[in-house]
Enzyme design. Structure first.
Site, mmCIF file in Angstrom:
data_model
loop_
_atom_site.group_PDB
_atom_site.id
_atom_site.type_symbol
_atom_site.label_atom_id
_atom_site.label_comp_id
_atom_site.label_asym_id
_atom_site.label_seq_id
_atom_site.Cartn_x
_atom_site.Cartn_y
_atom_site.Cartn_z
ATOM 1 N N GLU A 75 0.869 -1.191 0.000
ATOM 2 C CA GLU A 75 0.000 0.000 0.000
ATOM 3 C C GLU A 75 0.904 1.240 0.000
ATOM 4 O O GLU A 75 1.953 1.242 0.643
ATOM 5 C CB GLU A 75 -0.838 -0.005 1.294
ATOM 6 C CG GLU A 75 -1.657 1.247 1.557
ATOM 7 C CD GLU A 75 -2.234 1.304 2.988
ATOM 8 O OE1 GLU A 75 -1.583 0.798 3.928
ATOM 9 O OE2 GLU A 75 -3.343 1.849 3.148
ATOM 10 N N CYS A 104 -4.931 -2.923 2.802
ATOM 11 C CA CYS A 104 -4.632 -2.842 4.240
ATOM 12 C C CYS A 104 -5.823 -3.102 5.157
ATOM 13 O O CYS A 104 -6.219 -4.235 5.350
ATOM 14 C CB CYS A 104 -3.977 -1.507 4.570
ATOM 15 S SG CYS A 104 -3.217 -1.557 6.206
HETATM 16 N N1 CDV Z 1 -2.962 1.474 6.647
HETATM 17 C C1 CDV Z 1 -3.906 0.848 7.392
HETATM 18 O O1 CDV Z 1 -5.043 0.684 6.975
HETATM 19 N N2 CDV Z 1 -3.521 0.496 8.639
HETATM 20 C C2 CDV Z 1 -4.413 -0.109 9.592
HETATM 21 C C3 CDV Z 1 -4.013 0.220 11.013
HETATM 22 C C4 CDV Z 1 -4.264 1.625 11.328
HETATM 23 C C5 CDV Z 1 -4.729 -0.645 12.013
HETATM 24 C C6 CDV Z 1 -4.465 -1.626 9.454
HETATM 25 O O2 CDV Z 1 -5.575 -2.171 9.447
HETATM 26 O O3 CDV Z 1 -3.417 -2.276 9.426
#
Ligand code: CDV
Length: 325
Positions: A50, A172
């Site tokens: 990402e 993510c």
């Molecule tokens: N970049 C992300 O989406 N990070 C989130 C953190 C903040 C928990 C994740 O789900 O890994």
């Protein structure tokens, strides 16, 4: 009866830290080196992280105009990312790349593209589950400003028929939500690919750091098994200017088993000769959606966003049932 194997060289290219001072050209050179390695080890496709081209900038409270100028891409490919596309065409390898997208009309999304082995962009995904906050939290050790810097993705969870298989993309935080992968499964995805940046510390509560890795792997494994698909996840990790993020890039089989996992927190390539047919048994039996799903009982999933009252029995607020204990 098990199906005939269908092998797919699947690579994940984990990226170690990218600091504020690092240039895009330097990052692209690292990605190019990993693409070469992935291809030389038999990969048909490589998954990058990402927001792969810059440091994980949502940790910084900065003026909006500066963020747009420094971290967003008004075009893809761009002069700086063109070497990745050129090499993909030369080596005949596909890839997934996450980056900050600035649209022609000035909108900002956390985006990934799917590129085929002739360097055509065949798919685009804009992140739907944006974690964090939009206000400044000066008391926190760092920010998580995805809700400030990005709009919620407006193109849904799609699946693309390319590279001889069916591929879904997400980004993510999406991996923690079962809906993400079920929507892909319902489009017959055989492979889900994603990149992530997961800070090792939770700024909202004192979550033990080891849980960050365990909940990450748990999410990938559950998604793969429950949807009979391969899942390939690529981290940007290690300490970026002192802000540590977990590694743990992984490739998970439709059985839910982890078949490859990164060993460190630097640039590292994983390659698995994945048998796409492994998912067939799960799709035909335990997760035969057409036979066993009961959508008439799943209405709340699309009717409600937050948790509310129970559909049966006394209201939760006054109930003395074991549900409250
Ligand atoms: N970049 C992300 O989406 N990070 C989130 C953190 C903040 C928990 C994740 O789900 O890994």
């Amino acid at each position: 009866m098990s199906s005939t194997s269908r092998r797919f060289g699947l690579a994940v290219a984990q990226l170690g830290p990218v600091h504020l001072a690092n240039s895009r050209a330097g990052v692209v050179a690292r990605l190019v080196a990993m693409m070469r390695e992935a291809r030389s080890r038999g990969a048909r496709m490589v998954v990058f992280p990402e927001l792969a081209l810059t440091t994980f900038f949502p940790r910084y409270w900065l003026p909006d105009a500066e963020v747009t100028e420094r971290f967003f891409e008004p075009s893809m490919p761009s002069a700086e990312t063109q070497p990745l596309f050129d090499l993909a065409r030369e080596l005949r390898i596909g890839f997934y790349l996450g980056y900050a997208e600035l649209t022609e009309d000035g909108r900002r999304f956390n985006t990934a593209v799917l590129v085929d082995d002739q360097a055509n962009i065949v798919g685009r995904y804009r992140k739907i589950h944006l974690p964090g906050h939009s206000d400044h939290k000066p008391e926190a050790p760092f920010q998580h400003l995805e809700k400030k810097y990005f709009e919620v993705g407006n193109e849904g969870f799609k699946v693309w028929k390319t590279l001889g298989t069916r591929i879904g993309m997400c980004i993510c935080n999406d991996r923690r939500w079962p809906e993400t992968f079920r929507v892909m499964g319902l489009q017959s995805a055989e492979l889900a690919v994603l990149g992530y940046n997961t800070p090792s510390w939770n700024i909202h509560w004192s979550e033990p750091p080891h849980l960050r890795m365990s909940s990450h792997l748990l999410s990938l494994q559950a998604a793969a098994y429950q949807n009979a698909m391969w899942v390939a996840a690529s981290a940007k990790c290690g300490a970026e200017d002192g802000f540590h993020m977990i590694g743990g890039s992984a490739i998970v089989a439709p059985s839910g088993e982890i078949v490859a996992q990164a060993q460190g927190e630097e640039d590292e390539v994983l390659v698995v000769n994945a048998d796409l047919a492994l998912g067939d048994n799960f799709r035909e039996h335990v997760f035969n959606f057409a036979k066993h799903r009961r959508p008439e009982h799943y209405g709340l999933i699309v009717e409600r966003t937050g948790a509310g009252e129970s559909l049966g029995g006394p209201p939760l607020s006054t109930s003395t049932s074991s549900l409250q204990e």
